[in-house]
Design an enzyme around this catalytic site. Structure first.
Site, short mmCIF file in Angstrom:
data_model
loop_
_atom_site.label_atom_id
_atom_site.label_comp_id
_atom_site.label_asym_id
_atom_site.label_seq_id
_atom_site.Cartn_x
_atom_site.Cartn_y
_atom_site.Cartn_z
N LYS A 174 5.14 -10.77 -18.67
CA LYS A 174 4.65 -9.59 -19.18
C LYS A 174 3.22 -9.64 -19.75
CE LYS A 174 6.92 -7.29 -17.07
NZ LYS A 174 7.85 -8.05 -16.57
N GLU A 181 10.05 -14.28 -18.99
CA GLU A 181 9.91 -12.94 -19.03
C GLU A 181 8.64 -12.26 -20.05
OE1 GLU A 181 9.88 -8.90 -17.29
OE2 GLU A 181 10.28 -10.87 -16.47
N CYS A 235 0.82 -1.08 0.03
CA CYS A 235 0.12 0.01 -0.06
C CYS A 235 0.81 1.20 -0.11
CB CYS A 235 -0.59 -0.12 1.16
SG CYS A 235 -1.90 -1.30 1.28
N GLU A 290 0.83 -10.22 -16.95
CA GLU A 290 0.40 -9.12 -15.92
C GLU A 290 -0.31 -8.35 -16.51
OE1 GLU A 290 4.56 -8.44 -13.33
OE2 GLU A 290 4.84 -8.27 -15.68
N ASN A 308 0.45 -0.13 6.11
CA ASN A 308 0.90 -0.86 5.04
C ASN A 308 1.63 -2.09 5.87
OD1 ASN A 308 1.94 -2.10 2.83
ND2 ASN A 308 3.74 -0.84 2.71
N GLY A 309 1.31 -3.06 5.38
CA GLY A 309 1.67 -4.41 5.91
C GLY A 309 0.63 -5.65 6.45
N ARG A 342 1.51 1.39 -6.12
CA ARG A 342 1.44 0.67 -4.84
C ARG A 342 0.52 -0.28 -4.41
NH1 ARG A 342 6.47 1.36 -2.24
NH2 ARG A 342 5.77 0.18 -0.37
N HIS A 355 7.50 -32.58 -24.67
CA HIS A 355 7.41 -33.27 -23.77
C HIS A 355 6.17 -33.10 -23.01
CE1 HIS A 355 11.65 -35.05 -23.82
NE2 HIS A 355 11.78 -34.12 -24.25
N TRP A 361 -3.77 -1.82 -1.24
CA TRP A 361 -3.70 -3.05 -1.97
C TRP A 361 -4.20 -4.21 -0.85
CZ3 TRP A 361 -1.49 -7.74 -1.49
CH2 TRP A 361 -1.49 -8.78 -2.94
N LYS A 394 3.16 -2.68 -7.36
CA LYS A 394 4.60 -2.66 -7.64
C LYS A 394 5.60 -3.10 -6.72
CE LYS A 394 7.95 -1.17 -10.23
NZ LYS A 394 7.98 -2.03 -11.63
#
Length: 619
Positions: free
Chosen positions: A496, A492, A2, A499, A101-102, A27, A515, A75, A614
């Site tokens: 992307k 990656e 947050c 996300e 935050n936490g 955030r 496989h 968040w 983020k």
């Protein structure tokens, strides 16, 4: 994850808080709120949703007046994103407001106790429990006069001594109109030092327009701010360590400028940021690299028998590229660990093992915990980090800054290429003090110095890549394939796309498709294959043919001039030729642009993708 902002001074707080929340919204953007001390009472506004769609509109209709306040962008962890669960939260009497935050891990037990004592709660958050707990301890300190700042500070400290978990908090009270209290453990908190005013924030992005002087609080620090001063004490020690630092970047660096999104701005910055990662670190005389912050001599580095790299997300993908680089150039065995697993594993690590933590923010909870576990075991820990003054940068034994500037887009781009650049330079250093020849080292340096201009040439293909993106934007599944150095690039690229466009995507080593995963290939499932003209070109070509034989659409990332591949695939994106170990620096750029353009076409908010934030500062 947050975002917290606090202001105390002579100016109106609400506009400063709102601007700060907008800069912190990456955030968390489930909801936002603020509390401002007005006419000796706390007035508050909070609303579910993104700031401009919620809180900002509420403030237009119902403005807040006052020069002391705290704000929060959320968040969600405990409790769904709702108006009631939005911060700030208050004590029973509504005289103390708190943002957090936490995660308070023992909130349930504390809530049961407080409920038995008559407390009533209106949200499902752990934060409201903490606000009530602070209020409870405040009442117990009635022997200290209200006008004394230490009563609120002491109440916060007493409450935090009961807390298990992580927190970055800001607290204000209508009984103390001249102070604000902040504290941190595990979640970042920064003091901004002004003239006749002071600030609190989760990070420096929200402060840079007001001040360049900051203090990064350490775990267990508790700060009391007035407009003229600040005082830091520690819950864990008799005295706190306070150091005033200077913010390196300008306010403009944290703005979008002419770009529609931060993500595309940061993609287009990569020629410059890769160059910044190399600047001053190449030694042509010794044909090696040099770093000012490693705090290790060549002799100490030569005694390293193994490297363990710990990271999360995009940084973990960069670490995989680093594994290939260090093993190839320095002949050192490398193990890459997810930080979230590393901290809990009892893996055997020899005494001559170097632990390397990679992180953009320097605050990633799992990576920080892994760093601390490695240090507890007595290992030397180096960090590759972007944010100066961050917790991981301060707690490591030494490290390397990326100098990439602020990265605001939730989906990391420029940090990834900067991390690979630094890892290539570190591999060069480790190789040159062992067995890497000066000739091969020189070839690597020369190739590295060409990379920024080569990135710029790829960026000029953005419109072409956008046209390719339009063809595949409706797909619901993607595969990304690569071999050796380009396998992490495939991972990656898939990340992307997942996300920011919410398309299911998977990255694989190209040869692994047969496989099992090749069973999913059909005409509706595109495959992006990274196929440079390297030592495994023919092998990768065989994997390409396997996809083609089953009717799958193919997008190929190839070396310039590769007409053979162009004739076999549906779409091709060419990148300049470079050394095999450095191809990830070029091959990833088209994948970033492809994901970006697909997400825009699908109408997704690329800078604020759903469910993500983020800086992951909670487990």
């Amino acid at each position: 994850m947050c975002g917290i902002i606090g202001y105390i001074g002579q100016r109106q707080a609400a506009p400063i808080l709102l601007e700060g929340l907008r800069r912190l919204e990456y955030r968390g953007y489930d909801s936002a709120g603020m509390a401002v001390l007005s006419a000796q009472s706390l007035q508050w506004r909070k609303k579910k949703g993104k700031i401009d769609d919620g809180l900002a509109q509420v403030l237009q209709k119902l403005p807040l007046v006052g020069s002391l306040g705290i704000g929060h962008t959320r968040w969600a962890t405990h409790g769904a994103p709702t108006d009631e669960n939005s911060h700030p939260h208050f004590n029973s009497s509504g005289t103390i407001a708190l943002v957090h935050n936490g995660v308070i891990e023992n909130y349930d037990r504390l809530k049961q106790r407080l409920t038995q004592e008559g407390h009533e709660f209106i949200s499902q958050t752990d934060t409201e429990v903490l606000a009530h707990l602070v209020g409870e301890h405040y009442l117990k300190l009635d022997s200290i006069p209200n006008q004394e700042a230490q009563r609120l500070t002491q109440a916060v400290m007493n409450a935090l001594r009961e807390v298990i978990g992580t927190y970055g908090i800001a607290v204000v009270s209508s009984n103390h109109p001249g102070i604000m209290v902040g504290a941190r453990r595990g979640s970042p908190l920064v003091v901004g030092i002004g003239v006749g005013e002071n600030f609190l924030s989760s990070d420096t992005n929200a402060l840079v327009t007001h001040t360049r002087q900051v203090v990064y609080l350490n775990d267990y620090d508790v700060v009391t701010l007035t407009p003229e001063r600040f005082e830091v004490v520690s819950l864990g020690e008799d005295t706190a360590r306070v150091q005033i630092n200077q913010i390196e970047f300008s306010a403009e660096a944290a703005e979008k400028g002419a770009f529609p999104h931060f993500m595309v701005k940061e993609i287009f910055e990569q020629g410059k940021t890769v160059q910044n990662a190399m600047r001053g670190r190449i030694d042509y005389d010794e044909v090696t690299s040099k770093f000012g912050g490693l705090n290790l001599t060549n002799s100490q580095l030569r005694s390293v028998d193994k490297v363990v790299i710990t990271a999360c997300g995009t940084s973990w993908h960069a670490a995989l590229v680093g594994e290939y680089l260090i093993e190839e150039l320095a002949h050192l065995p490398v193990e890459v660990e997810y930080a979230s697993e590393f901290r809990y594993r009892n893996s055997p690590i020899d005494k001559n093992t170097l632990v390397l933590a990679i992180t953009q923010s320097g605050e990633t909870a799992d990576t920080l915990a892994g760093l601390r576990e490695a240090k507890r075991r007595g290992h030397i820990v180096l960090a590759i980090c972007n944010v100066v003054g961050s917790t991981i940068a301060r707690e490591s034994d030494g490290g390397i800054y990326l100098h990439a500037g602020p990265e605001i887009g939730v989906a990391s781009t420029k940090a990834f290429t900067s991390q690979i650049t630094v890892l290539a330079l570190l591999a060069l250093l480790l190789g040159r003090i062992r067995m890497l020849s000066s000739q091969r080292g020189l070839h690597l340096i020369q190739a590295l110095e060409k990379i920024p201009a080569q990135i710029e040439s790829i960026l000029m293909q953005s419109e072409k890549i956008r046209q390719i993106a339009l063809k595949y934007a409706a797909a619901e599944d993607f595969f990304f394939l690569g071999r050796q150095y380009n396998f992490p690039v495939a991972l990656e690229g898939a990340l992307k796309l997942k996300e920011i466009s919410y398309i299911h995507a998977e990255g694989y080593p190209a040869a692994e498709m047969k496989h099992g995963p090749i069973a999913l290939i059909d005409e509706k499932t595109p495959t992006v294959i990274i196929i440079p003209q390297d030592a495994l070109y023919e092998k990768t070509m065989g994997n390409l043919q396997e996809i083609k034989a089953r009717g799958g659409s193919l997008i190929a990332i190839v070396t310039e001039g590769d007409t053979r591949t162009r004739d076999l695939v549906d779409d091709v994106i060419e990148v300049p030729s470079t050394l095999e170990p450095l191809f990830p620096l070029l091959g990833v750029i088209p994948l970033q642009l492809l994901a970006y353009h697909i997400a825009v076409q699908r109408g997704c908010d690329v800078d604020k993708p759903r469910n993500l934030a983020k800086s992951v500062t909670v487990e």
